[in-house]
Scaffold this motif. Structure first.
Motif, short mmCIF file in Angstrom:
data_model
loop_
_atom_site.label_atom_id
_atom_site.label_comp_id
_atom_site.label_asym_id
_atom_site.label_seq_id
_atom_site.Cartn_x
_atom_site.Cartn_y
_atom_site.Cartn_z
N ALA A 89 -37.49 -8.44 17.93
CA ALA A 89 -37.24 -7.90 19.27
C ALA A 89 -38.04 -8.62 20.35
CB ALA A 89 -37.57 -6.40 19.28
N ALA A 90 -39.26 -8.99 20.03
CA ALA A 90 -40.14 -9.59 21.04
C ALA A 90 -39.68 -10.95 21.50
CB ALA A 90 -41.57 -9.68 20.51
N THR A 91 -38.96 -11.66 20.66
CA THR A 91 -38.56 -13.03 21.01
C THR A 91 -37.05 -13.24 20.90
OG1 THR A 91 -38.97 -13.75 18.72
CG2 THR A 91 -40.77 -14.03 20.31
N ALA A 92 -36.28 -12.17 20.76
CA ALA A 92 -34.83 -12.30 20.56
C ALA A 92 -34.16 -13.04 21.71
CB ALA A 92 -34.20 -10.92 20.38
N ASP A 93 -34.59 -12.78 22.94
CA ASP A 93 -33.97 -13.46 24.08
C ASP A 93 -34.21 -14.96 24.02
OD1 ASP A 93 -33.05 -11.06 25.05
OD2 ASP A 93 -34.60 -10.84 26.59
N GLU A 94 -35.40 -15.35 23.61
CA GLU A 94 -35.71 -16.79 23.52
C GLU A 94 -34.92 -17.43 22.38
OE1 GLU A 94 -39.62 -19.76 23.31
OE2 GLU A 94 -39.89 -17.57 23.27
N VAL A 95 -34.79 -16.72 21.27
CA VAL A 95 -33.99 -17.23 20.15
C VAL A 95 -32.54 -17.44 20.59
CG1 VAL A 95 -33.05 -16.67 17.88
CG2 VAL A 95 -35.47 -16.25 18.37
N LEU A 96 -31.97 -16.45 21.26
CA LEU A 96 -30.58 -16.55 21.71
C LEU A 96 -30.41 -17.61 22.78
CD1 LEU A 96 -29.64 -12.76 21.77
CD2 LEU A 96 -29.02 -14.47 20.06
N ALA A 97 -31.44 -17.84 23.60
CA ALA A 97 -31.37 -18.91 24.59
C ALA A 97 -31.23 -20.26 23.91
CB ALA A 97 -32.60 -18.88 25.48
N TRP A 98 -31.95 -20.43 22.79
CA TRP A 98 -31.81 -21.69 22.05
C TRP A 98 -30.41 -21.82 21.45
CZ3 TRP A 98 -33.85 -26.13 22.28
CH2 TRP A 98 -35.18 -26.29 22.67
N CYS A 99 -29.86 -20.73 20.97
CA CYS A 99 -28.49 -20.78 20.45
C CYS A 99 -27.52 -21.24 21.53
CB CYS A 99 -28.08 -19.41 19.92
SG CYS A 99 -28.99 -18.86 18.46
N SER A 100 -27.72 -20.77 22.76
CA SER A 100 -26.86 -21.18 23.87
C SER A 100 -27.04 -22.66 24.20
CB SER A 100 -27.16 -20.33 25.11
OG SER A 100 -26.83 -18.98 24.88
N ARG A 101 -28.28 -23.14 24.16
CA ARG A 101 -28.54 -24.55 24.46
C ARG A 101 -27.90 -25.47 23.42
NH1 ARG A 101 -34.20 -22.72 24.72
NH2 ARG A 101 -34.57 -21.96 26.85
N ILE A 102 -27.87 -25.01 22.19
CA ILE A 102 -27.36 -25.83 21.09
C ILE A 102 -25.84 -25.79 21.02
CG2 ILE A 102 -27.33 -25.98 18.55
CD1 ILE A 102 -30.28 -24.80 18.78
N GLU A 103 -25.22 -24.76 21.57
CA GLU A 103 -23.78 -24.58 21.43
C GLU A 103 -22.94 -25.78 21.89
OE1 GLU A 103 -20.39 -22.55 20.14
OE2 GLU A 103 -22.54 -22.30 19.71
N PRO A 104 -23.30 -26.48 23.01
CA PRO A 104 -22.48 -27.64 23.38
C PRO A 104 -22.42 -28.71 22.29
CG PRO A 104 -23.86 -26.99 25.22
CD PRO A 104 -24.31 -26.16 24.04
N LEU A 105 -23.52 -28.91 21.56
CA LEU A 105 -23.50 -29.87 20.46
C LEU A 105 -22.54 -29.40 19.37
CD1 LEU A 105 -24.57 -32.37 19.00
CD2 LEU A 105 -26.52 -31.00 18.22
N MET A 106 -22.51 -28.10 19.12
CA MET A 106 -21.59 -27.56 18.12
C MET A 106 -20.14 -27.77 18.54
SD MET A 106 -23.36 -25.91 15.62
CE MET A 106 -22.54 -24.41 15.10
N GLN A 107 -19.82 -27.42 19.78
CA GLN A 107 -18.44 -27.53 20.26
C GLN A 107 -17.96 -28.97 20.27
OE1 GLN A 107 -16.52 -24.97 20.78
NE2 GLN A 107 -18.03 -23.34 20.73
N LEU A 108 -18.81 -29.88 20.77
CA LEU A 108 -18.44 -31.29 20.81
C LEU A 108 -18.36 -31.88 19.42
CD1 LEU A 108 -20.64 -32.39 23.84
CD2 LEU A 108 -18.14 -32.26 23.79
N GLY A 109 -19.27 -31.46 18.55
CA GLY A 109 -19.23 -31.94 17.18
C GLY A 109 -17.95 -31.55 16.48
N ARG A 110 -17.51 -30.31 16.69
CA ARG A 110 -16.25 -29.87 16.09
C ARG A 110 -15.08 -30.68 16.64
NH1 ARG A 110 -15.12 -23.67 16.15
NH2 ARG A 110 -15.36 -23.93 18.40
N ALA A 111 -15.05 -30.89 17.95
CA ALA A 111 -13.96 -31.67 18.55
C ALA A 111 -13.94 -33.09 17.99
CB ALA A 111 -14.11 -31.69 20.07
N ARG A 112 -15.12 -33.67 17.82
CA ARG A 112 -15.21 -35.04 17.29
C ARG A 112 -14.72 -35.09 15.84
NH1 ARG A 112 -18.42 -37.65 14.08
NH2 ARG A 112 -18.42 -39.93 14.22
N VAL A 113 -15.11 -34.12 15.03
CA VAL A 113 -14.67 -34.10 13.63
C VAL A 113 -13.16 -33.91 13.54
CG1 VAL A 113 -14.74 -32.72 11.52
CG2 VAL A 113 -16.87 -33.38 12.65
N LEU A 114 -12.61 -33.00 14.33
CA LEU A 114 -11.16 -32.79 14.29
C LEU A 114 -10.41 -34.06 14.70
CD1 LEU A 114 -10.93 -29.19 15.79
CD2 LEU A 114 -10.52 -29.88 13.41
N ALA A 115 -10.94 -34.76 15.72
CA ALA A 115 -10.32 -36.03 16.12
C ALA A 115 -10.40 -37.04 14.98
CB ALA A 115 -11.02 -36.57 17.37
N GLY A 116 -11.51 -37.07 14.27
CA GLY A 116 -11.66 -37.99 13.16
C GLY A 116 -10.76 -37.69 11.99
#
Length: 257
Positions: A89-116
């Motif tokens: 609970a004390a750090t959940a917001d910070e953990v979720l903030a990192w998930c949001s920062r990382i999400e563009p890499l996930m989305q682009l990675g999926r698009a790149r793999v599908l193209a490949g």
């Protein structure tokens, strides 16, 4: 009598890996159901009890409870398990903030793999749920190509190499800065933020096959040349994290493919 939860996932997908890792971190017992895109869509839709709209994995079914994303499943694991919480609970917001920062890499990675995947059939054949004879390869490749096109449409996945590379580099620079001299992203303790970041690098350089098995052609498609070399320090961190914190899968009732 309480039944064992069922986790629908794709063994190769980072989003599914996050859910499995959260469950395994807490040593929770569950039944793993391997989902095959297109071929398994009706079964997944029935499990999700969703007649219309998009359905995807991971999906956790525990009696009347249906959890449709890895963060929700991590919260569930925290509520059921006895290991240190992944979203305290004390750090959940910070953990979720990192998930949001990382999400563009996930989305682009999926698009790149599908193209490949559209450029050759070898990786599609490796993804087939059962081994097929040579004479059936054209049929399997055609069905696989259809599944790839449907996934591109489902996720609105578009891949523009130069822009994708720059965005991915931006995410990686943030990780490099945060991990300098540290093992964990949040509060000097292992959390779901570390799981999210480590899983995302499956789209840059796949983790060792002892953790996530990929065929040789699939591994080539998932590897991002150039970016993998640039990200050597974060990839080394990812590999260390896996060896230290990726618990062996819990005993499960069955693995249904």
């Amino acid at each position: 009598m309480h039944t064992i939860p069922m986790l629908y996932s794709e063994h190769f997908a980072p989003w599914s890996e996050r859910a499995r890792w959260a469950m395994d971190h807490h040593r929770l017992r569950y039944s793993l159901v391997e989902h095959t895109p297109l071929l398994g869509d009706l079964r997944l839709r029935a499990a999700a009890r969703k007649a219309t709209g998009a359905v995807s994995v991971p999906l956790l079914v525990d009696g009347p409870v249906r959890l449709r994303d890895s963060v929700a499943i991590a919260h569930y694991a925290d509520s059921k398990g006895s290991m240190p919480r992944l979203l305290p609970a004390a750090t959940a917001d910070e953990v979720l903030a990192w998930c949001s920062r990382i999400e563009p890499l996930m989305q682009l990675g999926r698009a790149r793999v599908l193209a490949g995947l559209k450029t050759g059939s070898a990786s599609i054949l490796e993804a087939a749920p059962v081994r097929t004879p040579d004479w059936l390869h054209p049929v399997v490749a055609a069905v696989g190509s259809l599944a790839v096109r449907r996934l591109e449409k489902k996720y609105a996945a578009t891949y523009e190499p130069a822009a994708a590379l720059e965005t991915a580099r931006s995410v990686i620079r943030q990780l490099e800065a945060a991990l300098r001299g540290r093992m964990f992203l949040v509060d000097d303790r292992f959390s779901f933020a570390d799981i999210a970041a480590a899983s995302a690098f499956q789209f840059v350089q796949p983790v060792d096959s002892s953790f996530i098995a990929l065929g040789p052609a699939t591994r080539i498609v998932w590897t991002w040349p150039g970016l993998a070399e640039e990200s050597a320090s974060v990839i080394a961190w990812r590999d260390t994290l896996y060896h230290r914190h990726r618990a062996l899968p819990s005993p499960v009732a069955d693995v249904d493919r």
